[in-house]
Design an enzyme around this catalytic site. Sequence first.
Site, PDB file in Angstrom:
ATOM      1  N   LYS A   1      10.448   8.239  -3.643  1.00  0.00           N
ATOM      2  CA  LYS A   1      10.029   6.848  -3.480  1.00  0.00           C
ATOM      3  C   LYS A   1      10.854   5.883  -4.322  1.00  0.00           C
ATOM      4  O   LYS A   1      11.057   4.739  -3.927  1.00  0.00           O
ATOM      5  CB  LYS A   1       8.536   6.684  -3.798  1.00  0.00           C
TER       6      LYS A   1
ATOM      7  N   LYS B   1       7.865  14.603   6.917  1.00  0.00           N
ATOM      8  CA  LYS B   1       6.418  14.590   7.130  1.00  0.00           C
ATOM      9  C   LYS B   1       6.000  13.284   7.807  1.00  0.00           C
ATOM     10  O   LYS B   1       6.656  12.250   7.639  1.00  0.00           O
ATOM     11  CB  LYS B   1       5.670  14.812   5.813  1.00  0.00           C
TER      12      LYS B   1
ATOM     13  N   LYS C   1       2.888   7.136   6.305  1.00  0.00           N
ATOM     14  CA  LYS C   1       2.479   5.753   6.526  1.00  0.00           C
ATOM     15  C   LYS C   1       3.663   4.814   6.503  1.00  0.00           C
ATOM     16  O   LYS C   1       3.686   3.799   7.172  1.00  0.00           O
ATOM     17  CB  LYS C   1       1.531   5.288   5.422  1.00  0.00           C
TER      18      LYS C   1
HETATM   19  N1  AQP Z   1       1.910  14.373   6.967  1.00  0.00           N
HETATM   20  C1  AQP Z   1       0.831  14.798   6.326  1.00  0.00           C
HETATM   21  N2  AQP Z   1       0.241  15.978   6.660  1.00  0.00           N
HETATM   22  C2  AQP Z   1      -0.875  16.400   6.020  1.00  0.00           C
HETATM   23  N3  AQP Z   1      -1.474  15.709   5.037  1.00  0.00           N
HETATM   24  C3  AQP Z   1      -0.921  14.523   4.672  1.00  0.00           C
HETATM   25  N4  AQP Z   1      -1.272  13.611   3.747  1.00  0.00           N
HETATM   26  C4  AQP Z   1      -0.388  12.584   3.778  1.00  0.00           C
HETATM   27  N5  AQP Z   1       0.545  12.814   4.705  1.00  0.00           N
HETATM   28  C5  AQP Z   1       0.246  14.011   5.287  1.00  0.00           C
HETATM   29  C6  AQP Z   1      -2.434  13.726   2.885  1.00  0.00           C
HETATM   30  O1  AQP Z   1      -3.229  12.578   3.046  1.00  0.00           O
HETATM   31  C7  AQP Z   1      -3.887  12.298   1.804  1.00  0.00           C
HETATM   32  C8  AQP Z   1      -3.703  10.864   1.439  1.00  0.00           C
HETATM   33  O2  AQP Z   1      -2.341  10.564   1.328  1.00  0.00           O
HETATM   34  P1  AQP Z   1      -1.891   9.318   0.495  1.00  0.00           P
HETATM   35  O3  AQP Z   1      -2.076   8.113   1.289  1.00  0.00           O
HETATM   36  O4  AQP Z   1      -2.505   9.291  -0.821  1.00  0.00           O
HETATM   37  O5  AQP Z   1      -0.457   9.797   0.222  1.00  0.00           O
HETATM   38  P2  AQP Z   1       0.894   9.553   0.873  1.00  0.00           P
HETATM   39  O6  AQP Z   1       1.606  10.841   0.699  1.00  0.00           O
HETATM   40  O7  AQP Z   1       1.438   8.364   0.248  1.00  0.00           O
HETATM   41  O8  AQP Z   1       0.634   9.285   2.400  1.00  0.00           O
HETATM   42  P3  AQP Z   1       1.773   8.907   3.366  1.00  0.00           P
HETATM   43  O9  AQP Z   1       1.078   8.721   4.640  1.00  0.00           O
HETATM   44  O10 AQP Z   1       2.871   9.876   3.375  1.00  0.00           O
HETATM   45  O11 AQP Z   1       2.281   7.528   2.806  1.00  0.00           O
HETATM   46  P4  AQP Z   1       3.742   7.190   2.270  1.00  0.00           P
HETATM   47  O12 AQP Z   1       4.537   6.961   3.458  1.00  0.00           O
HETATM   48  O13 AQP Z   1       3.527   5.952   1.456  1.00  0.00           O
HETATM   49  O14 AQP Z   1       4.237   8.359   1.441  1.00  0.00           O
HETATM   50  C9  AQP Z   1      -3.305  13.252   0.773  1.00  0.00           C
HETATM   51  O15 AQP Z   1      -4.226  14.309   0.593  1.00  0.00           O
HETATM   52  C10 AQP Z   1      -2.054  13.743   1.418  1.00  0.00           C
HETATM   53  O16 AQP Z   1      -1.738  15.054   0.996  1.00  0.00           O
END
Ligand code: AQP
Length: 332
Positions: free
Chosen positions: A112, A195, A198
Site C-alpha cells: 500500500k 486478490k 476494494k
Molecule cells: N479477496 C479476498 N478474499 C477473501 N477475503 C478477503 N478479505 C479482503 N479481501 C478478500 C477479507 O475481508 C476482511 C475485511 O477486509 P478489509 O476491508 O479490512 O481489508 P482489505 O484487505 O483492505 O480489503 P480489500 O477489499 O482488499 O481493500 P483494499 O483494496 O483497500 O486492500 C478481512 O478479513 C480480509 O481478510
Amino acid sequence: TPRVFSGIQPSGNLHLGNYLGALKRFVEMQNNGIESIYCMVDLHAITVWQDPADLRNATRELAAGFIAAGLDPEKSILFNQSQVAEHTQLAWIFNCVARMGWMQRMTQWKDKAGKNQQNASLGLFAYPSLMAADILVYHATHVPVGEDQKQHLELTRDIAIKFNHDYGVDFFPITEPVIEGAATRVMSLRDGAKKMSKSDTSDASRINMTDDADTIARKIRKAKTDPLALPSEAKGLEERPEARNLVNIYAALSEQGVDAVLRDLGGKQFSEFKPMLADLAVAKLAPISEEMARLMQDVTEIDRILQNGAARARAIAAPILDRTYDIVGMVR
Ligand code: AQP
C-alpha cells in the site's frame, strides 16, 4: 471461553471476497453461539485518504451489510471503532511494545505504501499495532479473516507475547487466526494472480455487494478463464488460477467442498458453468443487497445500533485497558 473479534474497513466497495472470506463466516460463528464482536474499522480506513462524506456513508453501508448478511445486533456486538476510544489507547501502548522492523516486514505496508514510503501516512505504517489493540482490548481468542490478514495476526501474537514477557505477566491471550473454507482468498475476476480488492480501479475485477443481478451476471460472463473444461477433481485446477477461483467461489456459495463441486460439474465448459455460477451468486447476494438498500433508508436506526454496540463493547474493553495501565505503571 472463546471470544471472537473481527473487523472490516468502511472504505467502500464491499465485495464478494469480503463476504466469503469474512462476513459469511462471522455469521456462522455467531450462529454457533460464540460471543462475537464485529467492528467497522473506520480508524483503519483513514490510514489512506477518505472523503469525510464517503466515509460516513461507507460506515453505515457496511453496518447495513453486516446486518443484511445475518448478523443480529442483539446477539453479536456491532459498532464502529472510533466510538470506543480504548482501541486507540491500547494501540499507543502497543506502539511502544512493537518494533519498527516488525512493521517494515508487513507485505500490506509494502504494497500500500508503494515506492514512495516517505510519503505514506504514519498511521498506515502503524496499522498492525492498532489491529492488535482491536483484538486484544477484548481478550479475543479467535479472529476469522481472509488469508491476506494472516501476517497481521502473527504480529498480533508477537505483540501479546512481547508485552507478557516484558512485564512478566500472563495477561494478553495468544489469538488464533481462523482462516478456513473454500474462499479464504477470492481473486480478481480479471487477473487470477491478484486478490479481489476494494481499491482495484477496475470495477469488473470484483462483484460488489451492491451490484444488481444483471451486473453480477455480466461480470461473471466476462471473467477471465482458460479454454479448458472443468476438471473432475481439485488437483486439475493447479496452474489454472482463474478456473480455480471461479470453482472456489461456486463451492463457497453453495456450501460444498471443491471436490464435491467437481464431482458434479467436471467436464463442463465455462460457457455452461458461468451461467450456473451467475445464477447461484445472484440467488445468494440479491437478498443481501436488497436488505442493505432497505436498511440504508433509515440511517438513524443504523446509528442507534452502532451506538448501542459501542456501549456494550466499551463495557468489555474498559476494564481490560485499566488493568493494562496498571501493569504498565500508569498512576490512576
Ligand atoms: N479477496 C479476498 N478474499 C477473501 N477475503 C478477503 N478479505 C479482503 N479481501 C478478500 C477479507 O475481508 C476482511 C475485511 O477486509 P478489509 O476491508 O479490512 O481489508 P482489505 O484487505 O483492505 O480489503 P480489500 O477489499 O482488499 O481493500 P483494499 O483494496 O483497500 O486492500 C478481512 O478479513 C480480509 O481478510
